[in-house]
Design a protein around this motif. Structure first.
Motif, PDB file in Angstrom:
ATOM      1  N   SER A 695       0.826  -1.216   0.000  1.00 57.99           N
ATOM      2  CA  SER A 695       0.000   0.000   0.000  1.00 57.99           C
ATOM      3  C   SER A 695       0.859   1.264   0.000  1.00 57.99           C
ATOM      4  CB  SER A 695      -0.930   0.012   1.217  1.00 57.99           C
ATOM      5  OG  SER A 695      -0.180   0.234   2.388  1.00 57.99           O
ATOM      6  N   ILE A 696       0.281   2.342  -0.488  1.00 58.71           N
ATOM      7  CA  ILE A 696       0.979   3.627  -0.573  1.00 58.71           C
ATOM      8  C   ILE A 696       1.303   4.146   0.826  1.00 58.71           C
ATOM      9  CG2 ILE A 696       0.753   6.001  -1.400  1.00 58.71           C
ATOM     10  CD1 ILE A 696      -1.077   4.987  -3.577  1.00 58.71           C
ATOM     11  N   PHE A 697       0.457   3.811   1.809  1.00 56.34           N
ATOM     12  CA  PHE A 697       0.667   4.281   3.181  1.00 56.34           C
ATOM     13  C   PHE A 697       2.049   3.875   3.683  1.00 56.34           C
ATOM     14  CE2 PHE A 697       0.538   3.140   7.713  1.00 56.34           C
ATOM     15  CZ  PHE A 697       0.336   4.402   8.265  1.00 56.34           C
ATOM     16  N   PHE A 698       2.409   2.585   3.543  1.00 58.35           N
ATOM     17  CA  PHE A 698       3.704   2.112   4.035  1.00 58.35           C
ATOM     18  C   PHE A 698       4.849   2.721   3.235  1.00 58.35           C
ATOM     19  CE2 PHE A 698       0.965  -1.542   5.382  1.00 58.35           C
ATOM     20  CZ  PHE A 698       1.096  -1.317   6.742  1.00 58.35           C
ATOM     21  N   GLN A 699       4.645   2.889   1.933  1.00 56.39           N
ATOM     22  CA  GLN A 699       5.684   3.511   1.107  1.00 56.39           C
ATOM     23  C   GLN A 699       5.951   4.942   1.550  1.00 56.39           C
ATOM     24  OE1 GLN A 699       4.427   3.111  -2.971  1.00 56.39           O
ATOM     25  NE2 GLN A 699       4.243   0.879  -2.836  1.00 56.39           N
ATOM     26  N   GLU A 700       4.879   5.666   1.892  1.00 51.73           N
ATOM     27  CA  GLU A 700       5.026   7.054   2.339  1.00 51.73           C
ATOM     28  C   GLU A 700       5.752   7.109   3.675  1.00 51.73           C
ATOM     29  OE1 GLU A 700       4.678  11.212   2.318  1.00 51.73           O
ATOM     30  OE2 GLU A 700       4.502   9.693   0.745  1.00 51.73           O
ATOM     31  N   CYS A 701       5.390   6.210   4.607  1.00 50.52           N
ATOM     32  CA  CYS A 701       6.060   6.180   5.905  1.00 50.52           C
ATOM     33  C   CYS A 701       7.542   5.839   5.744  1.00 50.52           C
ATOM     34  CB  CYS A 701       5.381   5.159   6.816  1.00 50.52           C
ATOM     35  SG  CYS A 701       3.696   5.596   7.301  1.00 50.52           S
ATOM     36  N   GLN A 702       7.843   4.857   4.876  1.00 56.59           N
ATOM     37  CA  GLN A 702       9.234   4.470   4.650  1.00 56.59           C
ATOM     38  C   GLN A 702      10.028   5.628   4.061  1.00 56.59           C
ATOM     39  OE1 GLN A 702       9.665   0.888   2.344  1.00 56.59           O
ATOM     40  NE2 GLN A 702      11.875   1.126   2.131  1.00 56.59           N
ATOM     41  N   ARG A 703       9.398   6.384   3.151  1.00 55.49           N
ATOM     42  CA  ARG A 703      10.078   7.527   2.543  1.00 55.49           C
ATOM     43  C   ARG A 703      10.402   8.579   3.594  1.00 55.49           C
ATOM     44  NH1 ARG A 703       9.078  12.427   1.077  1.00 55.49           N
ATOM     45  NH2 ARG A 703       6.906  12.317   1.760  1.00 55.49           N
ATOM     46  N   LYS A 704       9.442   8.868   4.483  1.00 58.16           N
ATOM     47  CA  LYS A 704       9.684   9.880   5.523  1.00 58.16           C
ATOM     48  C   LYS A 704      10.804   9.448   6.464  1.00 58.16           C
ATOM     49  CE  LYS A 704       5.018  11.872   5.667  1.00 58.16           C
ATOM     50  NZ  LYS A 704       3.820  12.091   6.519  1.00 58.16           N
ATOM     51  N   LEU A 705      10.854   8.148   6.786  1.00 61.57           N
ATOM     52  CA  LEU A 705      11.874   7.655   7.716  1.00 61.57           C
ATOM     53  C   LEU A 705      13.234   7.465   7.043  1.00 61.57           C
ATOM     54  CD1 LEU A 705       9.742   4.956   9.576  1.00 61.57           C
ATOM     55  CD2 LEU A 705      10.572   7.093  10.546  1.00 61.57           C
ATOM     56  N   ASP A 706      13.223   7.489   5.682  1.00 59.44           N
ATOM     57  CA  ASP A 706      14.445   7.259   4.908  1.00 59.44           C
ATOM     58  C   ASP A 706      15.031   5.880   5.215  1.00 59.44           C
ATOM     59  OD1 ASP A 706      16.310   7.868   3.018  1.00 59.44           O
ATOM     60  OD2 ASP A 706      17.694   8.827   4.427  1.00 59.44           O
ATOM     61  N   HIS A 707      14.145   4.900   5.419  1.00 59.51           N
ATOM     62  CA  HIS A 707      14.567   3.525   5.647  1.00 59.51           C
ATOM     63  C   HIS A 707      14.878   2.855   4.312  1.00 59.51           C
ATOM     64  CE1 HIS A 707      12.683   2.811   9.897  1.00 59.51           C
ATOM     65  NE2 HIS A 707      13.689   3.646   9.896  1.00 59.51           N
TER      66      HIS A 707
END
Length: 903
Positions: A695-707
């Motif tokens: 889902s886009i939600f997890f992709q967005e969170c990962q992008r913010k965390l720079d994981h």
């Protein structure tokens, strides 16, 4: 061509004047004159003068229309029978016929009145009024039927006229009505077929499967009904033909009259026309039906093409997303597994695409009308399949080279670390003697022999080999390691020079250097001498003395509490220092990762600005996805907070007092049980992640965390952490054998291992299926594992017993304090991911009713569990003697505990 079918204005038919025909004032008996002229007879009819002109004209017109055009062109012969009538009737008949007869006349025969007076009057009257009749044909007055026989053969005259011709007026009307009805049926049927054919020709082919199927069904039904109509019409014609020929069939001496023969010819002509119409219609229907079937095939092909094309596009899109080539061996191996999963996932759509392309080619070979539409789609499907296959091969090649590259880099880096460690671990005091220096030189020379196996000796060749995958980051890392190799080699060169000098001359020994934990920075002790400043290699390796501590790269060693002569040699490090430092550093990183997961993912699920990105399947399921991760975080957060104060000092003292580390774990024995709860929830969490992980939600969170890694990799951290504790404690135990705190370390390790075992057992327990009871009521789960099992029964079941000797059952046993469960292990693939095990319940034994036989003759890995006085015996074979003894020990404890409870 049948004239009945071709006339635009509908002619008279028998049914239109059926009443007038039944009056029988004029008949067409079927007789013929000597030249084939049709004979129309006007029998004696009392009310002839009273017949309305219209009725007379209709009947005469109808009768003259029946003979063929060829017969009618010869001219009609009229016989007027007025033997019982008066001259006035003869005159009236001639006058009416002369004025209203529509056909071509050849002769008129009049059977004059038989009474003398009327006959005389008739003779006179015919002479006087012949011209008034305006007939251009002869009127022959006859005295009797015998005179008539002189002009017309008796076989062509009815019995009323002294002839032998069989004639029944009712049957004649019936035949005429049937023939005309049949002709109308043929005409109507032909029109229906023509109308249906026109409709079919004008029908536009639908653009979807459902409408095409409905159209094909409707046309087929209509076609079947018309075929039924044709069959009925043919049957009707055949029956009529049989009726007309019936006299001939009944008697071989009978012959059909010329009119009856014409009737036969008419019916046969109509039947032939029906047959030709049916054949033409069948030809047209065959072509139309084929086109409809091909249209349906095309629509199915197009529908399947859209579905397969969408699946292939998604597959190619997913493949295009695999742009990462990895920055470590672990990462590349993970990417290879993901690529393998994608390849397996793509097998089904690829097979469907190949099958659909083959189907399309078969349609083309079968001369499908839409070849221009089908062929490009087949080409497109094969192209995409080839692209995916080629791209997959290319991905494997790139990842394979990336894996080889990172393995080489890791080996080179490990070689450097090992070299640094060797230099740092050579004892200073031993190197002061000639023998010690020579020994150290031998160690270095042996180590340098391994350089060729692990070094990247030729940078140019290296870059050429991996040029296709060298990203700026990888290139920078490679350059760093290459530089590090040069620096380590330089360090070895300097050490060799120093040692060779020592080996050449005797030097006084120095006091041994013992490892000591690093303390907080202080002012330098005046008693310690050290080289001024530090030496920093271009690769970043630092070698310097600080606070009596020798730092070489990442290795740190404490000097003597006294004078130390700097000679370039490094004291032996204490492994416990590394373990404690690793524990503290990894603990800090671990807690930071837990915090990032909770704040960057779990808390964001409550963020109103991101709610619209959360998939519906994830709504209100945060506890399932994360389990009790917040509880684990809170525990370790306090733990680290403590570590930053008192706990850090305790760990510093652990170098000399390892038992303190063990006590830390023993004090947290109960707290660490939270890991068991987390692991029990992990299968549910993984199932939910597989459903929603893209889902886009997890992709967005990962992008913010720079994981760099996705959430599922971080959700494995608690499982990895408890295993890490086990490894660290094992290493501590190796370093502390026969020391004062060994017992406590062993107890701490046993505590962690017990937690891991409990977690492992619970993970297996929750996979039991088919057990109708509640496993929580069976007591504590003591053991679980897979065994070969044979069964033996005391009563009967000989076949089972014999079979059991040769073919064991594979069973997974669960030992509880109250029950022993026998299950069958099953492994299933879940959505293309790794196999998951489940345990199908098969049997159970109450521990209060069983006994054991610890040794079975012939196999020291077998033991017996029997039930009800050996009525049922289960022979259990373990994979090893040790495993068997462990199980027997646990079972004995259970049985002993039960016995003590009874006492």
């Amino acid at each position: 061509t049948d004239e009945i079918m071709q006339q635009e204005i509908r002619p008279l038919v028998a049914v239109d004047i059926i009443e007038q025909l039944h009056r029988q004032f004029a008949i067409l008996s079927g007789g013929r004159g000597k030249d084939g002229a049709p004979i129309i007879t006007f029998p004696e009819f009392a009310g002839f003068s009273d017949i309305p002109d219209e009725d007379f004209l209709n009947v005469v017109t109808y009768l003259t229309s029946i003979p063929s055009l060829e017969a009618a062109s010869i001219g009609f012969i009229i016989i007027i029978d007025r033997r019982r009538d008066k001259w006035s009737a003869v005159k009236a008949s001639l006058t009416r016929i002369a004025g209203a007869f529509p056909g071509n006349l050849q002769l008129v025969f009049v059977l004059r009145p038989s009474r003398f007076i009327q006959r005389t009057i008739a003779d006179i009257g015919i002479k006087l009024y012949r011209d008034d009749f305006k007939m251009k044909v002869p009127i022959i007055m006859l005295n009797s039927v015998s005179d008539l026989h002189g002009y017309i053969d008796k076989s062509q005259l009815t019995r009323e006229l002294g002839g032998t011709l069989e004639y029944g007026h009712s049957q004649w009307i019936h035949h005429r009505t049937a023939i005309e009805n049949f002709a109308m049926t043929v005409k109507t049927t032909a029109q229906m077929l023509q109308t249906f054919g026109t409709d079919l020709a004008e029908t536009e082919l639908p653009n979807d499967v459902q409408c095409t199927e409905e159209l094909l069904s409707a046309h087929t039904d209509h076609h079947s009904k018309l075929k039924d109509e044709l069959k009925l019409a043919v049957k009707q014609g055949a029956t009529l033909l049989t009726c007309i020929r019936e006299p001939v069939t009944r008697s071989a001496n009978s012959k059909l009259s010329p009119d009856e023969l014409e009737n036969v010819a008419t019916v046969e002509r109509l039947l032939a026309q029906l047959d030709e119409t049916e054949k033409a219609f069948d030809q047209f229907w065959t072509k139309h039906h084929l086109k409809l079937e091909q249209c349906l095939q095309l629509r199915h092909f197009e529908h399947d093409f859209r579905e397969v094309k969408l699946a292939l596009d998604n597959l190619m899109e997913a493949q295009a997303g695999f742009a990462d080539i990895g920055d470590s061996v672990t990462r590349v191996e993970h990417l290879l597994r993901e690529q393998k999963q994608l390849e397996e996932k793509g097998q089904e759509p690829l097979e469907k695409a190949q099958s659909l392309a083959l189907h399309g080619e078969q349609l083309i070979q079968n001369n499908h009308y839409a070849v221009d539409s089908i062929r490009p789609k087949c080409v497109e499907l094969r192209r995409i399949c080839d692209d995916f296959t080629n791209e997959t091969k290319k991905k494997y090649d790139i990842l394979g080279k990336s894996l080889e590259l990172h393995k080489q880099l890791d080996k080179a880096s490990q070689w450097c670390e090992a070299g640094i460690y060797l230099l740092a671990s050579q004892a200073v005091d031993k190197c002061q003697s000639q023998e010690g220096a020579e020994t150290a030189l031998v160690e270095i020379e042996k180590f340098l022999v391994t350089a060729k196996e692990h070094q990247l000796s030729n940078p140019k060749e290296f870059y050429n080999q991996f040029d296709m995958i060298l990203t700026p980051e990888i290139k920078a890392n490679a350059q760093r390691i290459l530089q590090k190799l040069e620096d380590v080699q330089e360090m070895f060169d300097k050490r060799q020079v120093s040692l060779k000098k020592l080996a050449a001359k005797q030097t006084r020994p120095v006091q041994p250097v013992a490892p000591h934990p690093e303390s907080s920075p202080k002012r330098a002790s005046p008693k310690i001498t050290r080289p001024a400043g530090e030496q920093v290699y271009s690769s970043g390796i630092k070698v310097y003395w600080q606070q009596g501590c020798l730092q070489v790269g990442s290795y740190r060693f404490l000097g003597l509490r006294g004078n130390l002569r700097p000679s370039g040699q490094m004291p032996n490090p204490s492994p416990s220092v590394h373990i404690i430092n690793e524990l503290i550093e990894t603990e800090r990183v671990y807690v930071e990762e837990l915090q990032s997961i909770i704040e960057g993912y779990a808390s964001e699920m409550d963020n109103p600005n991101l709610v619209h990105l959360i998939p519906s399947a994830l709504q209100n399921k945060k506890e399932i996805l994360f389990g009790n991760l917040p509880e684990i975080y809170e525990f370790h957060n306090r733990h680290v907070a403590c570590a930053l104060g008192i706990f850090l000092k305790e760990i510093e003292n652990c170098i000399e007092n390892p038992e303190l580390l063990a006590r830390c774990f023993l004090k947290r024995k109960e707290d660490l049980q939270i890991y068991e709860k987390y692991c029990q929830n992990k299968p549910r969490s993984e199932a939910l992640w597989r459903q929603c992980g893209d889902s886009i939600f997890f992709q967005e969170c990962q992008r913010k965390l720079d994981h760099k890694l996705s959430l599922d990799a971080y959700l494995l951290k608690p499982v990895q952490r408890i295993t890490k504790y086990q490894l660290l404690l094992k290493e501590m135990l190796k370093c502390s054998k026969n020391s004062e705190g060994t017992a406590e370390l062993e107890e701490a390790l046993a505590t962690v291992l017990d937690i891991i075992k409990s977690v492992n057992d619970s993970m297996h327990q929750i996979a039991i299926t088919g057990y109708e009871g509640d496993v929580s009521e069976l007591g504590k789960l003591l053991m679980q594992g897979s065994f070969n099992v044979w069964t033996d029964h005391k009563k009967g079941h000989n076949k089972v017993k014999d079979l059991a000797r040769f073919k064991p059952m594979q069973r997974h046993l669960f030992l509880y304090t109250k029950m022993l469960l026998f299950c069958k292990k099953r492994e299933e693939n879940t959505d293309g991911h790794e196999k998951t095990a489940s345990y199908s319940f098969k049997n159970s034994l109450k521990m209060s009713t069983v006994g054991i036989t610890e040794n079975v003759k012939g196999d020291n890995k077998k033991f017996e569990i029997w039930y009800n006085g050996r009525e049922e015996v289960y022979i259990i074979q373990a994979s090893s003697v040790e495993l068997k003894n462990t199980w027997i020990s646990e079972i004995r404890k259970v049985l002993t505990g039960q016995l003590e409870a009874c006492r």
